[in-house]
Design a protein around this motif. Structure first.
Motif, PDB file in Angstrom:
ATOM      1  N   GLY A   1       0.812  -1.218   0.000  1.00  0.00           N
ATOM      2  CA  GLY A   1       0.000   0.000   0.000  1.00  0.00           C
ATOM      3  C   GLY A   1       0.840   1.261   0.000  1.00  0.00           C
ATOM      4  N   ILE A   2       1.814   1.336   0.923  1.00  0.00           N
ATOM      5  CA  ILE A   2       2.629   2.552   1.065  1.00  0.00           C
ATOM      6  C   ILE A   2       3.761   2.602   0.051  1.00  0.00           C
ATOM      7  N   GLY A   3       4.368   1.448  -0.227  1.00  0.00           N
ATOM      8  CA  GLY A   3       5.541   1.432  -1.094  1.00  0.00           C
ATOM      9  C   GLY A   3       5.242   1.316  -2.571  1.00  0.00           C
ATOM     10  N   PHE A   4       3.989   0.971  -2.940  1.00  0.00           N
ATOM     11  CA  PHE A   4       3.679   0.842  -4.367  1.00  0.00           C
ATOM     12  C   PHE A   4       2.443   1.634  -4.784  1.00  0.00           C
ATOM     13  N   PHE A   5       1.291   1.311  -4.179  1.00  0.00           N
ATOM     14  CA  PHE A   5       0.049   1.936  -4.648  1.00  0.00           C
ATOM     15  C   PHE A   5       0.020   3.444  -4.378  1.00  0.00           C
ATOM     16  N   LEU A   6       0.489   3.878  -3.220  1.00  0.00           N
ATOM     17  CA  LEU A   6       0.502   5.310  -2.931  1.00  0.00           C
ATOM     18  C   LEU A   6       1.395   6.081  -3.909  1.00  0.00           C
ATOM     19  N   PRO A   7       2.678   5.661  -4.128  1.00  0.00           N
ATOM     20  CA  PRO A   7       3.478   6.347  -5.147  1.00  0.00           C
ATOM     21  C   PRO A   7       2.878   6.272  -6.546  1.00  0.00           C
ATOM     22  N   LEU A   8       2.241   5.134  -6.876  1.00  0.00           N
ATOM     23  CA  LEU A   8       1.636   5.005  -8.198  1.00  0.00           C
ATOM     24  C   LEU A   8       0.506   6.008  -8.387  1.00  0.00           C
ATOM     25  N   ILE A   9      -0.303   6.212  -7.350  1.00  0.00           N
ATOM     26  CA  ILE A   9      -1.395   7.195  -7.423  1.00  0.00           C
ATOM     27  C   ILE A   9      -0.823   8.601  -7.603  1.00  0.00           C
ATOM     28  N   VAL A  10       0.223   8.913  -6.827  1.00  0.00           N
ATOM     29  CA  VAL A  10       0.851  10.239  -6.916  1.00  0.00           C
ATOM     30  C   VAL A  10       1.416  10.477  -8.317  1.00  0.00           C
ATOM     31  N   ILE A  11       2.123   9.490  -8.840  1.00  0.00           N
ATOM     32  CA  ILE A  11       2.735   9.624 -10.170  1.00  0.00           C
ATOM     33  C   ILE A  11       1.661   9.748 -11.257  1.00  0.00           C
ATOM     34  N   THR A  12       0.609   8.966 -11.138  1.00  0.00           N
ATOM     35  CA  THR A  12      -0.472   9.040 -12.127  1.00  0.00           C
ATOM     36  C   THR A  12      -1.125  10.423 -12.135  1.00  0.00           C
ATOM     37  N   VAL A  13      -1.382  10.969 -10.945  1.00  0.00           N
ATOM     38  CA  VAL A  13      -1.972  12.309 -10.848  1.00  0.00           C
ATOM     39  C   VAL A  13      -1.037  13.344 -11.455  1.00  0.00           C
TER      40      VAL A  13
END
Length: 334
Positions: free
Chosen positions: A192-204
């Protein structure tokens, strides 16, 4: 390499064959050769960017150092898989190799995330963030990323009492099955913290950047194409290198809570080859990182040409000096 420890034997839970070992060995050989080559070739031009006060150069340099530290441990993993998953280098090197792998994985993810944030802010709010986009702050951010990831990794190893990640019975390094309840919970948090959260930030970030660039009249078609290429490239790294490993890790962890400790060995056996291959795929980020951010920038490409030309000029000058000294000596002798 799975970050978990239990007293259960590998042999009674997951049976490994030579086919998986040779497949993994081949993937790590490709990652080692290309990763070492690309990082060594591009680190010179990246340093040129730092000398020119380019903030992006500092992030690229930090990314390259992290990649190189991990790449230097790859020969150990190549030998390990070639030796039928038997580690003969001792506990200390097993711990060190695993530490650098997981550290590089999340240092790369968070640095890619911050690079995306930096570029998004620079394009979206160019005047407001100009005062904060300085080299001193960039070095501090990179240092904090290194400290945060390595400290957290060390803390997890300590709390889970992974002082000996090397399985004594099978001599397997970070390959102990099945996982424990604590590690399964940690894996879900890590995903959650190491993959999905950065992925959401990068996508935005990369959804906002093209929109802002398209509205800007000061950016030409080549600049817009470069921004689009960079956006697709970053999402590509996450989709190809990081997503398979984290998705399978999440599935394994959820399956552990669903079926329990005893039945999880069946799932671990079925998922072993896909999971270890996804782990090997994640190592390819050390190959793609320098290619993406160095070749996507015209300025860095020019630095590459300048760096190569500078080395050729330096070698030519040295050659002329040597020839001149030889001629002088021959003249004096005559």
């Amino acid at each position: 390499m799975t970050m978990n420890a239990t007293s259960n034997s590998n042999n009674s839970c997951v049976i490994m064959n030579s086919l998986s070992g040779h497949l993994l060995m081949s993937m790590y050989i490709v990652a080692f050769i290309l990763g070492l080559l690309f990082n060594l070739v591009t680190i010179g031009p990246i340093i040129q960017q730092i000398y020119r006060k380019n903030v992006l150069g500092i992030y690229l340099f930090s990314l390259s150092i992290s990649d190189l530290l991990y790449i230097l441990t790859m020969p150990l993993w190549i030998y390990y898989f070639n030796n039928n998953h038997r580690w003969t280098f001792g506990q200390e090197l097993c711990s060190l190799a695993g530490f650098f792998y997981y550290s590089n994985l999340y240092i790369s993810i968070f640095l890619l995330c911050w690079i995306s944030i930096d570029r998004c802010l620079a394009i979206t709010f160019p005047l407001r963030v100009q005062a904060f986009r300085r080299q001193r702050y960039a070095w501090i951010i990179c240092g904090l990323v290194y400290i945060f990831v390595m400290t957290l990794h060390s803390l997890v190893l300590y709390l889970d009492k992974l002082s000996d990640p090397l399985d004594d019975s099978e001599q397997r390094c970070y390959e102990t099955f099945p996982m424990t309840e604590r590690i399964a919970m940690f894996n879900l948090i890590r995903v959650g913290i190491g993959f999905f959260l950065p992925l959401i930030v990068i996508t935005v970030c990369y959804c906002l950047i093209p929109t802002k660039v398209q509205q800007s009249r000061g950016v030409d078609d080549q600049g817009k194409r470069k921004v689009k290429l960079l956006s697709m490239g970053v999402i590509g790294i996450f989709s190809f290198c990081f997503a398979p490993y984290h998705i399978l890790l999440m599935v394994r962890s959820i399956a552990f809570f669903t079926v329990g400790d005893k039945q999880s060995c069946i799932i671990e056996q079925k998922m072993y080859i896909p999971f270890t291959c996804s782990l090997a795929l994640s190592s390819l980020n050390s190959v793609v990182d320098p290619v993406l951010y160095v070749l996507a920038s015209n300025g860095v490409r020019e630095d590459m040409k300048f760096f190569c030309w500078k080395n050729k000029t330096r070698n030519a000058t040295r050659s002329q000096l040597v020839d001149s000294k030889r001629t002088t000596r021959m003249t004096n002798c005559c």
